[in-house]
Write a protein that holds these residues in place. Structure first.
Motif, PDB file in Angstrom:
ATOM      1  N   GLN A 281     -15.366  40.567 -12.829  1.00  0.00           N
ATOM      2  CA  GLN A 281     -14.765  39.720 -13.859  1.00  0.00           C
ATOM      3  C   GLN A 281     -13.264  39.997 -13.992  1.00  0.00           C
ATOM      4  N   LYS A 282     -12.659  40.497 -12.921  1.00  0.00           N
ATOM      5  CA  LYS A 282     -11.207  40.707 -12.832  1.00  0.00           C
ATOM      6  C   LYS A 282     -10.688  41.834 -13.730  1.00  0.00           C
ATOM      7  N   VAL A 283     -11.564  42.712 -14.191  1.00  0.00           N
ATOM      8  CA  VAL A 283     -11.104  43.837 -15.006  1.00  0.00           C
ATOM      9  C   VAL A 283     -10.237  44.779 -14.168  1.00  0.00           C
ATOM     10  N   ALA A 284     -10.707  45.091 -12.965  1.00  0.00           N
ATOM     11  CA  ALA A 284      -9.949  45.988 -12.090  1.00  0.00           C
ATOM     12  C   ALA A 284      -8.598  45.381 -11.717  1.00  0.00           C
ATOM     13  N   THR A 285      -8.555  44.068 -11.546  1.00  0.00           N
ATOM     14  CA  THR A 285      -7.290  43.397 -11.240  1.00  0.00           C
ATOM     15  C   THR A 285      -6.288  43.585 -12.374  1.00  0.00           C
ATOM     16  N   ALA A 286      -6.762  43.465 -13.609  1.00  0.00           N
ATOM     17  CA  ALA A 286      -5.890  43.676 -14.766  1.00  0.00           C
ATOM     18  C   ALA A 286      -5.419  45.124 -14.838  1.00  0.00           C
ATOM     19  N   LEU A 287      -6.283  46.061 -14.512  1.00  0.00           N
ATOM     20  CA  LEU A 287      -5.906  47.473 -14.534  1.00  0.00           C
ATOM     21  C   LEU A 287      -4.832  47.773 -13.495  1.00  0.00           C
ATOM     22  N   LEU A 288      -4.970  47.210 -12.300  1.00  0.00           N
ATOM     23  CA  LEU A 288      -3.973  47.428 -11.255  1.00  0.00           C
ATOM     24  C   LEU A 288      -2.624  46.844 -11.645  1.00  0.00           C
ATOM     25  N   LYS A 289      -2.655  45.697 -12.285  1.00  0.00           N
ATOM     26  CA  LYS A 289      -1.404  45.087 -12.741  1.00  0.00           C
ATOM     27  C   LYS A 289      -0.741  45.970 -13.793  1.00  0.00           C
ATOM     28  N   ALA A 290      -1.534  46.563 -14.669  1.00  0.00           N
ATOM     29  CA  ALA A 290      -0.983  47.454 -15.695  1.00  0.00           C
ATOM     30  C   ALA A 290      -0.346  48.691 -15.056  1.00  0.00           C
TER      31      ALA A 290
ATOM     32  N   LYS B  42     -15.934  44.501 -27.875  1.00  0.00           N
ATOM     33  CA  LYS B  42     -14.921  45.327 -28.519  1.00  0.00           C
ATOM     34  C   LYS B  42     -14.802  46.686 -27.843  1.00  0.00           C
ATOM     35  N   GLU B  43     -15.613  46.928 -26.839  1.00  0.00           N
ATOM     36  CA  GLU B  43     -15.630  48.233 -26.212  1.00  0.00           C
ATOM     37  C   GLU B  43     -14.613  48.344 -25.082  1.00  0.00           C
ATOM     38  N   VAL B  44     -14.370  49.573 -24.653  1.00  0.00           N
ATOM     39  CA  VAL B  44     -13.562  49.817 -23.462  1.00  0.00           C
ATOM     40  C   VAL B  44     -14.418  49.457 -22.257  1.00  0.00           C
ATOM     41  N   VAL B  45     -13.939  48.537 -21.433  1.00  0.00           N
ATOM     42  CA  VAL B  45     -14.746  48.054 -20.308  1.00  0.00           C
ATOM     43  C   VAL B  45     -14.271  48.589 -18.965  1.00  0.00           C
ATOM     44  N   GLY B  46     -13.050  49.140 -18.925  1.00  0.00           N
ATOM     45  CA  GLY B  46     -12.536  49.669 -17.669  1.00  0.00           C
ATOM     46  C   GLY B  46     -11.422  50.658 -17.933  1.00  0.00           C
ATOM     47  N   VAL B  47     -11.244  51.609 -17.014  1.00  0.00           N
ATOM     48  CA  VAL B  47     -10.212  52.632 -17.166  1.00  0.00           C
ATOM     49  C   VAL B  47      -9.601  52.943 -15.805  1.00  0.00           C
ATOM     50  N   VAL B  48      -8.411  53.527 -15.830  1.00  0.00           N
ATOM     51  CA  VAL B  48      -7.753  53.987 -14.607  1.00  0.00           C
ATOM     52  C   VAL B  48      -6.744  55.069 -14.976  1.00  0.00           C
TER      53      VAL B  48
ATOM     54  N   ALA C 145     -17.965  58.151 -16.062  1.00  0.00           N
ATOM     55  CA  ALA C 145     -19.207  58.807 -15.670  1.00  0.00           C
ATOM     56  C   ALA C 145     -20.224  57.781 -15.172  1.00  0.00           C
ATOM     57  N   GLU C 146     -20.316  56.647 -15.849  1.00  0.00           N
ATOM     58  CA  GLU C 146     -21.248  55.604 -15.417  1.00  0.00           C
ATOM     59  C   GLU C 146     -20.880  55.083 -14.037  1.00  0.00           C
ATOM     60  N   ALA C 147     -19.583  54.984 -13.763  1.00  0.00           N
ATOM     61  CA  ALA C 147     -19.126  54.434 -12.484  1.00  0.00           C
ATOM     62  C   ALA C 147     -19.357  55.399 -11.326  1.00  0.00           C
ATOM     63  N   PHE C 148     -19.210  56.698 -11.561  1.00  0.00           N
ATOM     64  CA  PHE C 148     -19.261  57.659 -10.461  1.00  0.00           C
ATOM     65  C   PHE C 148     -20.561  58.458 -10.380  1.00  0.00           C
ATOM     66  N   HIS C 149     -21.395  58.377 -11.394  1.00  0.00           N
ATOM     67  CA  HIS C 149     -22.643  59.132 -11.370  1.00  0.00           C
ATOM     68  C   HIS C 149     -23.645  58.488 -10.408  1.00  0.00           C
TER      69      HIS C 149
ATOM     70  N   ALA D 114     -12.381  52.652 -12.832  1.00  0.00           N
ATOM     71  CA  ALA D 114     -13.802  52.455 -13.110  1.00  0.00           C
ATOM     72  C   ALA D 114     -13.997  51.296 -14.076  1.00  0.00           C
ATOM     73  N   VAL D 115     -15.060  50.524 -13.849  1.00  0.00           N
ATOM     74  CA  VAL D 115     -15.403  49.388 -14.700  1.00  0.00           C
ATOM     75  C   VAL D 115     -16.897  49.456 -15.007  1.00  0.00           C
ATOM     76  N   LEU D 116     -17.264  49.219 -16.262  1.00  0.00           N
ATOM     77  CA  LEU D 116     -18.675  49.198 -16.621  1.00  0.00           C
ATOM     78  C   LEU D 116     -19.428  48.181 -15.752  1.00  0.00           C
ATOM     79  N   HIS D 117     -20.640  48.520 -15.386  1.00  0.00           N
ATOM     80  CA  HIS D 117     -21.415  47.685 -14.455  1.00  0.00           C
ATOM     81  C   HIS D 117     -21.515  46.234 -14.919  1.00  0.00           C
ATOM     82  N   LYS D 118     -21.761  46.024 -16.189  1.00  0.00           N
ATOM     83  CA  LYS D 118     -21.984  44.655 -16.670  1.00  0.00           C
ATOM     84  C   LYS D 118     -20.711  43.818 -16.724  1.00  0.00           C
ATOM     85  N   PHE D 119     -19.550  44.451 -16.501  1.00  0.00           N
ATOM     86  CA  PHE D 119     -18.287  43.710 -16.527  1.00  0.00           C
ATOM     87  C   PHE D 119     -17.623  43.634 -15.153  1.00  0.00           C
ATOM     88  N   ARG D 120     -18.330  44.054 -14.129  1.00  0.00           N
ATOM     89  CA  ARG D 120     -17.758  44.001 -12.796  1.00  0.00           C
ATOM     90  C   ARG D 120     -17.707  42.561 -12.289  1.00  0.00           C
TER      91      ARG D 120
END
Length: 278
Positions: free
Chosen positions: A202-211, A160-166, A107-111, A194-200
Motif C-alpha cells: 500500500q506504498k507505505v515503504a515508498t513513503a518511508l524511503l521518500k522521508a 491511528k497506529e504506526v504502520v511502518g518504520v525505518v 519485530a513482526e516484520a523480522f520474526h 518494516a511495514v505491518l503485514h496488513k498494510f503491505r
C-alpha cells in the motif's frame, strides 16, 4: 527438550541476523558542527560546542537566534512527508509507548515463526528489538540517527497506529565509501525498514524511503545507502523504483559458505557517480 533447545538457538541466530541490519552509530560529529575531518573510514575526535577554544562572537543577537533555529530544524523536524499515497511520515517520539509500537512493527516484520512456544519467542525477540532501539536513541546525537514512523495522513482515518518504520543513520564505512566519489566521507544508511503485514503493498515503504531523502537533505548528505537480500526481488524492485542502484554484492566467503543469505549494496545519489564493483 531437544526441539526446545533447537528453537532457542534458532531464535538467537535470528536476533543476531536482525541486529546486523542496524549499523551502530560511530564517528560521531559534534552537534551543531558541519565540519568534516579526517580521511575516509577514519575516526577522529572532534571539538564539541562547549570546547574551551575561543570562537568569534556573533555580531548580532539575531544571528544566534537564527543559528539555534537552524539546528532545531535539522534535529527536531516535524512531518517529513504528508499525504504520500495516504501516508505521512514523521520522526518517532521519545515516549515509551511510541517506542514499544515501533519495536512491535519491526519485530513482526523480522520474526520467523517457530514450531513450539512461538508467542514466547516473539515476545522475547520484541524485547530485544526494543532494547536496541532505546540504546540507539539514547546514545546517538539527534542529527546522526533518526527512527521514522509512518501513519495514515487522512483525518478521521480508522488507522491511528504506526504502520511502518525505518532507521536512518549517518555512517561511514570504507566498504561503502569506495563506491562513492573521493570527496565523500559519510552517507545516510537506511536500515530496519518494516511495514505491518496488513498494510503491505500500500506504498507505505515508498513513503518511508521518500522521508529518508528528506532527512538526507536536512542533514546535508548527498548519498543514501541500503542493503537488500540478493534473492529478495520484491524489495530490490521497490528500491530500484526509488532510484537506488546495485553497486556490489557480498563476497561468497561471507555469505553462502556460512549459511547467510547474500546481500546487495544499493546506493542512491542525484549525480549517479557510483563505482560498481562485483
Amino acid at each position: 527438550m531437544n526441539a526446545h533447545y533447537c528453537q532457542t538457538n534458532h531464535h538467537r541466530s535470528l536476533s543476531k541476523q536482525f541486529s546486523r541490519n542496524f549499523i551502530p552509530v560511530s564517528h560521531k560529529k559534534a552537534i551543531g558542527s558541519s565540519r568534516k575531518v579526517g580521511n575516509k573510514g577514519q575516526n577522529y575526535p572532534m571539538k564539541c560546542c562547549s570546547s574551551s577554544i575561543s570562537q568569534p562572537p556573533l555580531q548580532q543577537a539575531g544571528e544566534e537566534v537564527e543559528l539555534k533555529l537552524h539546528h532545531l530544524h535539522k534535529e527536531n523536524f516535524g512531518f517529513l512527508v504528508r499525504d504520500e499515497y495516504g501516508w505521512q511520515v514523521r520522526r518517532m517520539g521519545d515516549s515509551e509507548d511510541e517506542m514499544k509500537k515501533v519495536a512491535r512493527v519491526q519485530a513482526e516484520a523480522f520474526h520467523e515463526p517457530v514450531l513450539l512456544f512461538n508467542d514466547l519467542f516473539f515476545e522475547f525477540f520484541q524485547a530485544e528489538v526494543l532494547a536496541g532501539l532505546i540504546h540507539r536513541v539514547r546514545n546517538s546525537p539527534p542529527d546522526r540517527y533518526a527512527c521514522l514512523v509512518a501513519e495514515a495522513s487522512k483525518e478521521g482515518s480508522e488507522f491511528k497506529e504506526v504502520v511502518g518504520v525505518v532507521d536512518a543513520t549517518v555512517y561511514r564505512d570504507n566498504d561503502v565509501l569506495r563506491h562513492l566519489p573521493a570527496d565523500a566521507d559519510e552517507y545516510l544508511y537506511i536500515s530496519g525498514i518494516a511495514v505491518l503485514h496488513k498494510f503491505r503493498r500500500q506504498k507505505v515503504a515508498t513513503a518511508l524511503l521518500k522521508a529518508c531523502e528528506m532527512v538526507a537533505n536536512l542533514w546535508e548528505l548527498e548519498y543514501l545507502v541500503l542493503r537488500a537480500y540478493e534473492d529478495d526481488w520484491g524489495a530490490r524492485k521497490l528500491y530500484s523504483n526509488a532510484g537506488y542502484r546495485v553497486v556490489s554484492t557480498d563476497p561468497p566467503w561471507t555469505s553462502s559458505w556460512i549459511g547467510r543469505r547474500r546481500r546487495v549494496l544499493m546506493i542512491k545519489t542525484p549525480k549517479h557517480h557510483l563505482y560498481t564493483k562485483y
